[in-house]
Design an enzyme around this catalytic site. Structure first.
Site, PDB file in Angstrom:
ATOM      1  N   THR B 205      34.858  88.599  42.672  1.00 55.13           N
ATOM      2  CA  THR B 205      36.164  89.054  42.223  1.00 55.13           C
ATOM      3  C   THR B 205      36.108  90.268  41.319  1.00 55.13           C
ATOM      4  O   THR B 205      35.173  90.434  40.568  1.00 55.13           O
ATOM      5  CB  THR B 205      36.856  87.970  41.406  1.00 55.13           C
ATOM      6  OG1 THR B 205      38.121  88.479  41.003  1.00 55.13           O
ATOM      7  CG2 THR B 205      36.080  87.622  40.161  1.00 55.13           C
ATOM      8  N   GLU B 291      49.785  93.699  39.584  1.00 60.35           N
ATOM      9  CA  GLU B 291      50.530  94.943  39.378  1.00 60.35           C
ATOM     10  C   GLU B 291      52.021  94.749  39.664  1.00 60.35           C
ATOM     11  O   GLU B 291      52.407  94.379  40.774  1.00 60.35           O
ATOM     12  CB  GLU B 291      49.953  96.046  40.260  1.00 60.35           C
ATOM     13  CG  GLU B 291      48.630  96.557  39.697  1.00 60.35           C
ATOM     14  CD  GLU B 291      47.966  97.598  40.576  1.00 60.35           C
ATOM     15  OE1 GLU B 291      47.131  98.337  40.036  1.00 60.35           O
ATOM     16  OE2 GLU B 291      48.268  97.665  41.775  1.00 60.35           O
ATOM     17  N   ASN B 413      51.467 102.151  42.190  1.00 54.26           N
ATOM     18  CA  ASN B 413      50.446 102.548  43.143  1.00 54.26           C
ATOM     19  C   ASN B 413      50.739 103.829  43.902  1.00 54.26           C
ATOM     20  O   ASN B 413      49.884 104.342  44.603  1.00 54.26           O
ATOM     21  CB  ASN B 413      50.166 101.401  44.106  1.00 54.26           C
ATOM     22  CG  ASN B 413      49.278 100.389  43.438  1.00 54.26           C
ATOM     23  OD1 ASN B 413      48.179 100.714  43.027  1.00 54.26           O
ATOM     24  ND2 ASN B 413      49.782  99.174  43.283  1.00 54.26           N
ATOM     25  N   THR B 418      47.472 110.756  40.519  1.00 56.23           N
ATOM     26  CA  THR B 418      48.101 112.040  40.207  1.00 56.23           C
ATOM     27  C   THR B 418      49.064 111.935  39.042  1.00 56.23           C
ATOM     28  O   THR B 418      49.447 110.858  38.640  1.00 56.23           O
ATOM     29  CB  THR B 418      48.878 112.562  41.430  1.00 56.23           C
ATOM     30  OG1 THR B 418      49.669 111.505  41.952  1.00 56.23           O
ATOM     31  CG2 THR B 418      47.921 113.054  42.469  1.00 56.23           C
TER      32      THR B 418
END
Lengths: 418, 418
Positions: B205, B291, B413, B418
């Protein structure tokens, strides 16, 4: 001999033609009619079409492929039974309710939906196939379907209505047709398809109805459909979620008057090429119109140890939520392509791996290359974003299609039934 | 005899205890120190910790599990090599750059990072393990790492700093420790883990470091880690994307002074239970902090024909983007659970299937049940959303954890590098 060879190719190009027909649809082939109505099956649909019929003047040979999901919708169970006869005249389809996870009542409802359709158009119930798409776990509103079927008028350009009646979260109808001509042979293939979520077909797809006026031998029809699906619908993924309703039907009514196409013949090869083109066109349309999508993603894998490996790699990469979000954000984060390749299960040797984003080489022999970053961002800004991987291990190749992952996918799917 | 049996159970309960330690972390076990610094490796991180060292006063027996991704980060390649010796004294970790897809230079950088760490803390380079997490395809900034390593001070509550230095898109540090006591045996197990995207572990993991002051035989240590990982980290999925950097290390320094724990013994059983608890705690923390997540999803599958089938089904459902978005939107669209089960590959008989959302039965023997819809919506509104499926085919059971899918996952994501 080289001269003869060249002449043969030129001759072949002149004699056989596959042309896309402007505004072509599933009723473009001779003898197919369709129609649709707003039966009120879709929740809060404000009069949107949601019930349609596809009908052939002559009985059809039918080929079909269905979901590999172990949970199968009632219409899929019914179609698989009826396809054993290999014949059909009509297909009835609704959107707004998938009639899946509905137990025995669901199968009774699907059977009744076919019987009601048969009565409305005056054919035998066994000749009617059924497809449903929409929410899982809810019963079909049979009274609305019964009422709606009496309001459908069939016409030879009704394919456009049918394409709209199948839509759920699709934003555009998806339809096409091609005309095929060769010496002594003219026929047409058309089709309609709906997406646009729970899309990760496996041996079948979504809902897609294809028609042809060519006469085709039943076994070859099934074989050709299988081959076309494998390089088109089975290479598309929106969200990894294979639906219990996936249904792909191909009806051939023989009204072009040709001798039935049999395997191994030149007409068979031509039929396959034309069918491939229709299926790839529709599959790419599904990917492009994926829920919330702004871009079509294309992933080509070359040099895999086998075709199976190439398919595995291409499908895994095009399904990667991290690559999908990176493309959406025009973020040149190509490491995510490599990571998805690595977890795909395909044989990979990192030191042999080349990767291009568009035409720009970013990784060569496993080593990052200095590259034109604004150039890669420019590739990601386009509506179609191609990626090519060379594994340099063998001759297996495959191309898969998908779409970017956006906030809109989340918004659409967090508010689907409520 | 029943009386004796009962007495034995009570005796066992009284003598062995596994207690969660308040504010426990990876340096809670005796003899482990850690520290971290902001080396400027994370882009635009504004002084956030991104480089850390875990150190043991005594040499450790080490067990490890690593990513099954065929693309492996340079630190994973290095750790696998060094683990063949089965001994280590320190681990150095950075966030902000994964040092993956970096070719031969990447391996040289990882080796140098270990050597620099060894020099800074005064041990042999071969005794230092390395882990890196962050962007793939970029070189480590070696000058910043070299400089940063000279600014790390180790302390016995430095585990909290280490937990923060490992974070990428994690919103909270994830750490825990338990104290184990039994007759003649006292030891502690602690750990830190980072998520929170590219999480779909397989035999390993994310990055997770576990420590114990127990003395443990090397083979049993590896075996116990494997077993715990299988029911914890390997049952977590955020987004299906297995990372090339997954690293799970367990260091045992023996400073508790116990005789080395060997397989089949009572201490071994106790060690396993304590390790299971630590791993499940950390795995659930990863899922909860996925996330963009707002909820922890838990999927339990019972009655599968085998354990393998139960694992397959539970992992597939908890990974389904459609179920994840439905939970986010508090949409009682339970058909998506059934659809994901059906595509999982697990043996399913629809007519035997029962499904509960929370405690509310919505499907029984494959037939939808009238259910309290506001009640299901209430279950979906909570921070932990459990779903239970009874396949009624056998005795295989498994539980998997994940999180909902939100717009924020997409936003995070689409703007990562950037």
């Amino acid at each position: 001999m080289p001269g003869y060879s060249q002449y043969a190719i030129v001759k072949s190009v002149m004699e056989t033609k596959i042309d896309t027909i402007t505004d072509g649809t599933v009723t473009t082939p001779h003898g197919f009619h369709a129609g649709a109505t707003a039966a009120g099956i879709k929740q809060g649909s404000d009069g949107k079409l949601d019930l349609g019929i596809l009908f052939s003047q002559e009985p059809c040979v039918v080929a079909g492929l269905f979901t590999t999901n172990r949970i199968k919708s009632a219409p899929v169970v019914l179609c698989r039974e009826r396809l054993e006869r290999g014949r059909a005249i009509a297909v009835v389809v609704n959107s707004g309710c998938a009639n899946a996870s509905t137990g025995e009542q669901g199968l009774a409802d699907a059977t009744e939906m076919a019987a009601l359709t048969a009565k409305a158009i005056g054919v035998e119930p066994e000749n009617v196939l059924v497809a449903s798409t929409g929410v899982i776990g809810q019963r079909l509103p049979m009274d609305r379907i019964k009422d709606g079927l009496n309001h459908i008028s069939l016409s030879d350009d009704g394919g456009h209505e049918l394409a709209r009646a199948m839509m759920t979260t699709d934003t555009v109808p998806k339809e096409t047709a091609v005309a095929v001509s060769a010496e002594g042979l003219r026929f047409t293939i058309g089709g309609v398809v709906k997406g646009s979520g729970m899309i990760h077909p496996n041996m079948a797809t979504l809902l897609c109805f294809l028609t042809t006026d060519a006469a085709v031998e039943p076994d070859f029809l099934q074989q050709a459909l299988h081959r076309s699906a494998d390089i088109s619908f089975n290479m598309v993924s929106i969200d990894n979620d294979t639906s219990p309703s996936d249904t792909l039907l191909l009806l051939a009514n023989g009204m072009a008057g040709n001798p039935a196409i049999s395997p191994g013949s030149q007409p068979a090869e031509l039929f396959q090429r034309a069918l491939d083109r229709v299926c790839i066109h529709l599959a790419k349309a599904v990917a492009r119109d994926g829920e919330g999508a702004t871009k079509l993603l294309e992933v080509t894998v070359n040099g895999a140890v086998s075709k199976t490996d190439a398919v595995l790699a291409a499908r895994t990469i095009v399904s990667s939520p991290l690559w999908k979000t990176a493309v959406y954000g025009r973020d040149p984060n190509w490491g995510r392509v490599v990571a998805a390749l690595g977890r795909s299960g395909a044989e990979v040797e990192e030191a042999r791996l080349d990767l291009c984003i568009g035409d720009i080489l970013v990784l060569k022999g496993g080593t990052p290359q200095p590259y034109d970053e604004p150039g890669v961002v420019h590739v990601l800004e386009k509506e179609e974003v191609p990626v090519t991987l060379e594994l340099n291990l063998g001759t297996g190749s495959a191309t898969a299609w998908g779409c970017d992952l956006t906030e809109k996918y989340v918004i659409i799917n967090s508010q689907y039934t409520t």
